[in-house]
Design an enzyme around this catalytic site. Structure first.
Site, PDB file in Angstrom:
ATOM      1  N   LEU A  87       5.857  50.754  59.955  1.00 54.05           N
ATOM      2  CA  LEU A  87       6.056  51.309  58.620  1.00 54.05           C
ATOM      3  C   LEU A  87       5.653  50.322  57.526  1.00 54.05           C
ATOM      4  O   LEU A  87       5.092  50.718  56.503  1.00 54.05           O
ATOM      5  CB  LEU A  87       7.539  51.689  58.468  1.00 54.05           C
ATOM      6  CG  LEU A  87       7.809  52.960  57.673  1.00 54.05           C
ATOM      7  CD1 LEU A  87       7.033  54.131  58.240  1.00 54.05           C
ATOM      8  CD2 LEU A  87       9.296  53.253  57.642  1.00 54.05           C
ATOM      9  N   CYS A  88       5.897  49.021  57.769  1.00 59.37           N
ATOM     10  CA  CYS A  88       5.598  48.058  56.715  1.00 59.37           C
ATOM     11  C   CYS A  88       4.083  47.946  56.499  1.00 59.37           C
ATOM     12  O   CYS A  88       3.630  47.709  55.389  1.00 59.37           O
ATOM     13  CB  CYS A  88       6.225  46.699  57.013  1.00 59.37           C
ATOM     14  SG  CYS A  88       5.456  45.861  58.404  1.00 59.37           S
ATOM     15  N   THR A  89       3.299  48.151  57.568  1.00 60.38           N
ATOM     16  CA  THR A  89       1.843  48.160  57.407  1.00 60.38           C
ATOM     17  C   THR A  89       1.441  49.314  56.492  1.00 60.38           C
ATOM     18  O   THR A  89       0.633  49.159  55.577  1.00 60.38           O
ATOM     19  CB  THR A  89       1.147  48.297  58.774  1.00 60.38           C
ATOM     20  OG1 THR A  89       1.467  47.173  59.565  1.00 60.38           O
ATOM     21  CG2 THR A  89      -0.363  48.389  58.616  1.00 60.38           C
TER      22      THR A  89
ATOM     23  N   THR B 144       2.854  48.477  52.795  1.00 68.01           N
ATOM     24  CA  THR B 144       2.387  47.351  51.986  1.00 68.01           C
ATOM     25  C   THR B 144       0.987  46.842  52.308  1.00 68.01           C
ATOM     26  O   THR B 144       0.275  46.416  51.410  1.00 68.01           O
ATOM     27  CB  THR B 144       3.365  46.155  52.108  1.00 68.01           C
ATOM     28  OG1 THR B 144       3.447  45.790  53.487  1.00 68.01           O
ATOM     29  CG2 THR B 144       4.745  46.528  51.600  1.00 68.01           C
TER      30      THR B 144
END
Ligand SMILES: [Zn+2]
Lengths: 564, 435
Positions: free
Chosen positions: B211-213, B216
């Protein structure tokens, strides 16, 4: 949506929608090739395998097909052929199968010929309109010879298909040089990063991204692209190894250990993904680039070495890439970079480093191509797009040398020539299905020598009436083929291997004769699937086709591909 | 020798139609069992066998045609889907005018009309609508599905159906699947040979992008599309249920993704890719469907008639893997039954876990682990309930456990039972702490 950007209203066209699931495989270029094709099916016997093949070609949208078949629809057709209806009993099988196939796809043109093949083939240029020919057994040897000769002289790919009971086989006669650029290799195994030979821009990029590596904060340290990490640690390694990169498995494992030790574990995650990626890539990314033997074969081909004004573009580009390879010590860079843990901007920048190099290589190859074209006096030059595709796939191009399939002749044995030795080895290899193939050859010899009734009608099929007696005869023929093959190879097969091969051959013959020429719908449908897939590869010149014979064993659910 | 003369039922001309089939069923072969008696009884048995086909899509259309032309007369078919225009490049029983109609209905009518004398009974709905009695009536089940969940459900159901005292309760399951130029055909004899669940790790799910990929650091066009799909839609169109078949919805996602890609200088977002990512589209072609479906039906035919050995006989090959992109390659082998299979085995399966991870993290990982693939798990140990998805009262009561570490909840090597609404059975796992 903001008012300033015009909305993109066009979704896919209706054609793109219909063919969506296949365009994801062979793209618009492959589809265009299919739509320009015209396939001739010369149908005989129960005729199911040919029609099932066409079904799988009409659905994805070949341009045009023609069925040549003089058979009249009979009761037994209705129990095995899906593209015939009760009301069509007594009509021409070519006409009705053609019409019901056409229903599958309104974009496809279909036509039929009910003339007998004997007279059809007498006409000059009868085969000229077609881009590919499918022939199903049984067919008289002299007719199959004509079709084989046509494949040789006109370079029209020709398939010979035989499907009986639980077995089938097909052989493909391709042109003598059939090159494929777009082989669709597995992207996992084909990444080409050139870590052992970085060019200045890549080295500079790495220096920037790894500058002050030890002092970086956790966030930055955990986002250095793994590719840069490997290059950085390679430089470190070289300092203590006489300027050499890791040479063997042992050194690579040690190098991997060094990289792994660089990862920080005192951060919140207790490890670093980019380091994990680097460690995982060590063994597969640090191998010196070597040409695959299939690529070497292209460069060594006489067509590549001796260009003429008539040379197809493929050979001119191949020659240009060969000279590039000789000059640069490497093939043109494909230019793609796998996904990896990195900041967006760093990753895009890295992609551009690779893309720029790929573009530079392409322009050099293009220059060489244009130079050759000028020297040869070619008026029509290769498209840049074609050169680009070639550069991208240079490490995976493939050349298939088409050759004629066996056509048995009454009174003459089967000739194996340069394949005799390999064929003999197959006799004792349990994975090889060559003995089923030999059973089919024996079947063909039987029909060619038990010709026809006095009226010159259809040949007698082994097992049509007396399975036992016919099986004995066909087994005798198969044994002779085996003995002749061993003799031609100039070798001997010792017992018990020899007796075992013969008893197996006898079983395969029995199983074939049991069917008495009957097609089982499942086996015909499966074989039709295999053949249509190969037709698609040949027409689109994408993926790698069978070279040149495929055998299917429906008793054990196995296939085997052999070159004869 | 010829069967035509031996058969007296029905008009002679009608039977003449099956001349080819009858010939093979009336003659012994070199590989048939010495005790096998070819002829009328085999032909009769075949025409009486009741067979269930699950799925009337790419594989299902082929399967129905093949079974009808293999002498099966009583065929049932289940499919809940309606016909879409993108089906027409391979699902050959459907025409443009059929778009929107139920697949099972249209397919059944078409084959009945084309092959006289065959009866095809369609059911337009879910396999989960049917109970054990329904599945009990069939001699065997042939599956042509694109959903792993449905496969696992029917597999677990057929394993559960088997009762040692009643040989009729053994329902062979023949399963086919394709992806592009690749596919497989396999035969399962529930409880006797390796089942679909035993073979689950042959079909590992694609790893999800963190999810962080997406949030952000997108790098690929697919990341931008997933961002639009998972994050932007939730933020901006929360009240509209995303319908991946609605072109307006796909267009919205496409434009969102495109804009994000431009912000990050990422190229390659297209409408087709958006559709592919959001709908998880798998390429599909007529030729592979033909090969895999015919392979399944060939096994069904051999099984129903004993006219030759079939896949799935215990201790022999039960799995045929097919690859057609580089030449043609098949690998036919025996997949071994797993004693710790959660469906057909009786031992709990070891699952290696990090004792420091929370229950929530463990639950999230269950969806992706190739050997589990459970999306809404309810978890309990012998002694206590760890987490319940429902009812709400129990969910609320067990929710505080989600943030606890596994080491606080279970001991190393403790057995847990995991239930998921997609399956009727509980999966037994032994949680082994990573060293
Ligand atoms: Zn199992």
């Amino acid at each position: 949506m903001t008012g300033t950007t015009p909305p993109i209203l066009q979704g896919p066209t209706s054609k793109e929608k219909k063919y969506d699931r296949q365009l994801r495989l062979w793209a618009a270029s492959g589809q265009a090739a299919l739509e320009e094709s015209h396939i001739l099916l010369i149908n005989s016997g129960p005729g199911v395998v040919g029609v099932e093949t066409l079904k799988n070609l009409v659905l994805p949208g070949i341009g045009n097909f023609t069925i040549l078949d003089s058979t009249i629809v009979s009761e037994e057709d209705l129990g095995v052929n899906f593209f015939l209806e009760e009301e069509q009993l007594g009509g021409f099988r070519a006409e009705h199968t053609c019409n019901l196939l056409k229903e599958l796809n309104p974009d496809v043109q279909g036509s039929y010929i009910t003339e007998r093949i004997e007279s059809f083939l007498l006409k000059a240029d009868a085969l000229k309109p077609y881009t590919l020919i499918l022939v199903t057994a049984p067919i008289a040897p002299e007719l199959l010879s004509k079709l084989s000769a046509n494949a040789e002289t006109s370079a029209i790919p020709t398939f010979y298909i035989h499907c009986t009971g639980f077995y089938s086989h097909f052989s493909i006669h391709l042109p003598p040089a059939f090159p494929i650029v777009d082989t669709h290799p597995d992207p996992e195994t084909t990444t080409d990063l050139r870590l052992l030979a970085p060019w200045p821009e890549l080295s500079q990029y790495t220096a920037e991204k790894t500058s002050g590596l030890m002092e970086m904060n956790h966030h930055d340290h955990g986002h250095v692209p793994y590719l840069c990490l490997l290059l950085y640690y390679l430089e470190e390694w070289k300092k203590t190894h006489d300027g050499q990169v890791p040479q063997n498995y042992k050194e690579k494992t040690a190098f991997r250990q060094t990289v792994s030790q660089g990862a920080r574990t005192d951060n919140a995650e207790g490890g670093e993904e980019n380091y994990d990626e680097a460690v995982a890539a060590v063994l597969k990314s640090l191998n010196p680039a070597e040409l695959k033997s299939s690529v070497k074969e292209v460069f060594d081909a006489s067509e590549c070495k001796l260009l003429t004004a008539d040379s197809p573009d493929f050979w001119i580009i191949a020659n240009a890439i060969w000279s590039f390879y000789v000059a640069r010590g490497a093939l043109p860079l494909p230019g793609s970079v796998p996904d990896m843990k990195a900041q967006s901007a760093d990753y895009v920048q890295l992609q551009n480093v690779y893309k720029s190099k790929a573009r530079a290589d392409l322009s050099e190859v293009l220059q060489r191509v244009r130079g050759l074209e000028k020297k040869l006096g070619k008026t029509k030059t290769a498209e840049e797009k074609e050169v680009e595709l070639f550069c991208k796939n240079a490490a995976h191009i493939k050349l298939v040398r088409g050759r004629p399939f066996h056509v048995v002749q009454p009174g003459k044995g089967v000739k194996w020539e340069d394949r005799a030795k390999a064929a003999v080895q197959g006799l004792t290899n349990p994975e090889s299905l060559i003995l089923i193939y030999i059973a089919f050859l024996a079947f063909d010899i039987f029909t060619s020598t038990h010709a026809a009734d006095a009226l010159g009608g259809a040949a007698k099929i082994p097992g049509e009436t007396d399975a036992e007696a016919d099986a004995e005869k066909v087994t005798g023929i198969a044994f002779k083929i085996i003995d002749d093959l061993i003799k031609e190879a100039g070798t001997v097969v010792e017992d018990p291997d020899y007796s075992e091969a013969k008893s197996k051959a006898a079983e395969f013959v029995q199983e074939i004769v049991r069917a008495g020429g009957a097609e089982l719908h499942n086996i015909a449908a499966l074989t039709g699937g295999l053949v249509s897939q190969e037709v698609i590869k040949v027409i689109t010149k994408q993926y790698v086709p069978v070279d040149n014979t495929c055998i299917f064993d429906g008793v054990r659910s196995k296939t085997s591909v052999l070159r004869f | 020798m010829a069967a035509d003369s031996a058969l007296t039922n029905g008009a002679d001309s009608q039977r003449l139609r099956w001349k080819y089939l009858d010939r093979i069923l009336s003659r012994p072969g070199p590989f048939t069992d010495p005790d096998w008696e070819p002829g009328e009884a085999v032909i009769e048995g075949l025409s009486r066998a009741k067979i269930l086909v699950i799925g009337a899509g790419g594989l299902g259309c082929e399967i129905l045609k093949n079974l009808a032309l293999s002498g099966f007369k009583d065929i049932h078919v289940i499919d809940m889907d309606t016909i879409d225009v993108s089906n027409l490049n391979r699902q050959f029983l459907f025409r443009h005018a059929d778009v929107g109609k139920y697949k099972a209905d249209v397919a059944a009518r078409f084959v009945e009309k084309r092959v006289k004398g065959v009866k095809i009974t369609p059911y337009c709905g879910k396999i989960q609508d049917k109970d054990e009695d329904y599945y009990m009536q069939f001699a065997m089940v042939v599956c042509g599905l694109d959903s792993i969940e449905a496969r696992r459900w029917i597999n677990a159901t057929l394993v559960g159906l088997f009762n040692e005292e009643d040989p009729d309760s053994l329902k062979p399951l023949i399963d086919g699947g394709t992806e592009g130029f690749k596919g497989q055909a396999r035969v399962v004899f529930p409880t006797m040979t390796s089942c679909i669940e035993c073979q689950l790790d042959m079909h590992a799910p694609r790893a999800a992008v963190p999810l962080c990929t997406l949030a952000t650091i997108p790098r690929q066009p697919q990341h931008c599309i997933e961002w639009a799909h998972i994050i932007a839609w939730e933020e901006e169109r929360k009240d509209i249920t995303l319908d991946t078949d609605d072109p307006e919805h796909i267009t919205w996602l496409f434009q969102k993704a495109l804009k994000r890609a431009q912000e990050f200088n990422i190229s390659g977002v297209t409408y087709s890719m958006t559709q592919g990512v959001v709908k998880n589209i798998i390429p599909a072609i007529a030729s592979t469907n033909a090969i895999v479906a015919a392979s399944c039906c060939n096994e069904a035919f051999k099984l129903a008639t004993n006219s030759n050995p079939f896949l799935g006989i215990p201790e022999t090959d039960n799995y045929m893997m097919y690859t057609g992109d580089e030449s043609i390659y098949t690998y036919t082998f025996q997949h071994i039954k797993k004693p710790d299979c959660p469906v057909c085995g009786n031992l709990a399966k070891n699952l290696e876990v990090d004792s420091k991870s929370t229950l929530q993290e463990f639950i999230d990982s269950l969806a992706e682990r190739p050997e589990a693939q459970l999306k809404k798990p309810t978890i309990r140990t012998e002694a206590k309930s760890l987490y319940y998805q429902s009812p709400p009262a129990l969910e609320e009561q067990t929710r505080p456990n989600l943030s606890k570490k596994l080491s606080e909840l279970v001991s190393d090597g403790e057995e847990v039972a995991i239930q998921d609404p997609a399956f009727q059975i509980a999966f037994k796992f032994k949680l082994v702490f990573k060293k």
